[in-house]
Design a protein around this motif. Sequence first.
Motif, mmCIF file in Angstrom:
data_model
loop_
_atom_site.group_PDB
_atom_site.id
_atom_site.type_symbol
_atom_site.label_atom_id
_atom_site.label_comp_id
_atom_site.label_asym_id
_atom_site.label_seq_id
_atom_site.Cartn_x
_atom_site.Cartn_y
_atom_site.Cartn_z
ATOM 1 N N UNK A 106 -65.856 37.590 13.866
ATOM 2 C CA UNK A 106 -64.988 36.823 12.973
ATOM 3 C C UNK A 106 -63.517 36.932 13.372
ATOM 4 N N UNK A 107 -63.133 38.079 13.912
ATOM 5 C CA UNK A 107 -61.760 38.308 14.377
ATOM 6 C C UNK A 107 -61.832 38.952 15.752
ATOM 7 N N UNK A 108 -60.863 38.645 16.609
ATOM 8 C CA UNK A 108 -60.835 39.230 17.948
ATOM 9 C C UNK A 108 -60.828 40.756 17.846
ATOM 10 N N UNK A 109 -61.568 41.410 18.727
ATOM 11 C CA UNK A 109 -61.722 42.859 18.649
ATOM 12 C C UNK A 109 -61.150 43.549 19.887
ATOM 13 N N UNK A 110 -60.694 44.794 19.687
ATOM 14 C CA UNK A 110 -60.218 45.604 20.816
ATOM 15 C C UNK A 110 -61.118 46.803 21.077
ATOM 16 N N UNK A 111 -61.991 47.120 20.134
ATOM 17 C CA UNK A 111 -63.023 48.150 20.336
ATOM 18 C C UNK A 111 -64.344 47.638 19.788
ATOM 19 N N UNK B 284 -65.676 34.651 27.600
ATOM 20 C CA UNK B 284 -64.436 33.967 27.238
ATOM 21 C C UNK B 284 -64.717 32.931 26.153
ATOM 22 N N UNK B 285 -63.690 32.197 25.757
ATOM 23 C CA UNK B 285 -63.840 31.246 24.656
ATOM 24 C C UNK B 285 -64.786 30.101 24.991
ATOM 25 N N UNK C 259 -63.463 37.689 21.388
ATOM 26 C CA UNK C 259 -64.166 37.310 20.162
ATOM 27 C C UNK C 259 -65.649 37.069 20.381
ATOM 28 N N UNK C 260 -66.100 37.128 21.651
ATOM 29 C CA UNK C 260 -67.507 36.876 21.949
ATOM 30 C C UNK C 260 -68.016 37.898 22.954
ATOM 31 N N UNK D 87 -70.249 46.367 15.165
ATOM 32 C CA UNK D 87 -69.030 46.021 14.436
ATOM 33 C C UNK D 87 -67.886 46.215 15.416
ATOM 34 N N UNK D 88 -66.829 45.420 15.287
ATOM 35 C CA UNK D 88 -65.652 45.610 16.122
ATOM 36 C C UNK D 88 -64.461 46.050 15.287
ATOM 37 N N UNK D 89 -63.482 46.686 15.923
ATOM 38 C CA UNK D 89 -62.213 46.927 15.234
ATOM 39 C C UNK D 89 -61.324 45.722 15.514
ATOM 40 N N UNK D 90 -60.828 45.087 14.452
ATOM 41 C CA UNK D 90 -59.991 43.900 14.612
ATOM 42 C C UNK D 90 -58.737 44.263 15.398
#
Length: 263
Positions: free
Chosen positions: A134-139, A157-158, A210-211, A228-231
């Motif tokens: 749902x939101x771009x993640x860094x972890x 990529x997108x 995001x993917x 789950x990702x960290x936003x």
Amino acid sequence: MASFLSQVSASLGLTSITLLSLVGSAQAFSFVSEVEGSSAKGDIFLKAVVLETGERVVVEDLSFISGATIVSNDEFSGGNTGAASADKGDEATTGISQEDANAAEIVTNLTTANLNNIVDTEDSGSFQIDLDFARAIDNLLIWERGKNSDLGVQALDDNGNLIGNFFKVSRDLWTDAGFSIDTTEIGNAQAVGSFGLNIAQDLGVSGPVSRIRFSSESGFNGPDWKFVGTAAERESQSVPEPGLLLGLGLLSTFLVSKRSRLA
């Protein structure tokens, strides 16, 4: 004199930012899961995670799955055939259990904070599934029921093109998540393992994504997973290690003392 103090203060600020950045840029890591609920058959809701950097990320700053594309998934024809399916705790109040799961049903189990809503994979099953966050993640935070399986991870990529590095989370990397789950696919509770990946450093991409494509092969022993990702944009902040805080404190004391003598 004012110019000297301004330069020192600026240097201190830059030093603090640099040190905090170093602390916050972890590679593959373990993390602590803060959960509510202890029944292996029931709901186990994720409340927050604590990263190795010391950062505590609450559920509001986590990014859950919002969409899925099944690239390939072994066909289910009864019994222990097929690959990835939707599964949940026997008494869980959210999620679904569906052997021949479609993309929407997989999303149903991955879009909740209930860690007893998972995707189950048959032992010899193979799949490739692209998941949208749902939101771009860094972890990326991963949980695996049983701690005895491997899992493939690669960023997209997108436009849906594979980018960066393929990362195989091998079964020896899981650390104990501190709880067990008992889902409809199994007859008793199994301990859950966890593992974290830094998107840039571990997956070899330039920034948040995001993917991500997740995959399993017949030799991976059927991973049973939750993601789950960290936003990347979140409110919580990295907390420096105690040694770093001490160092910054000593540097600050030195500057105050220096300024007093110059005055």
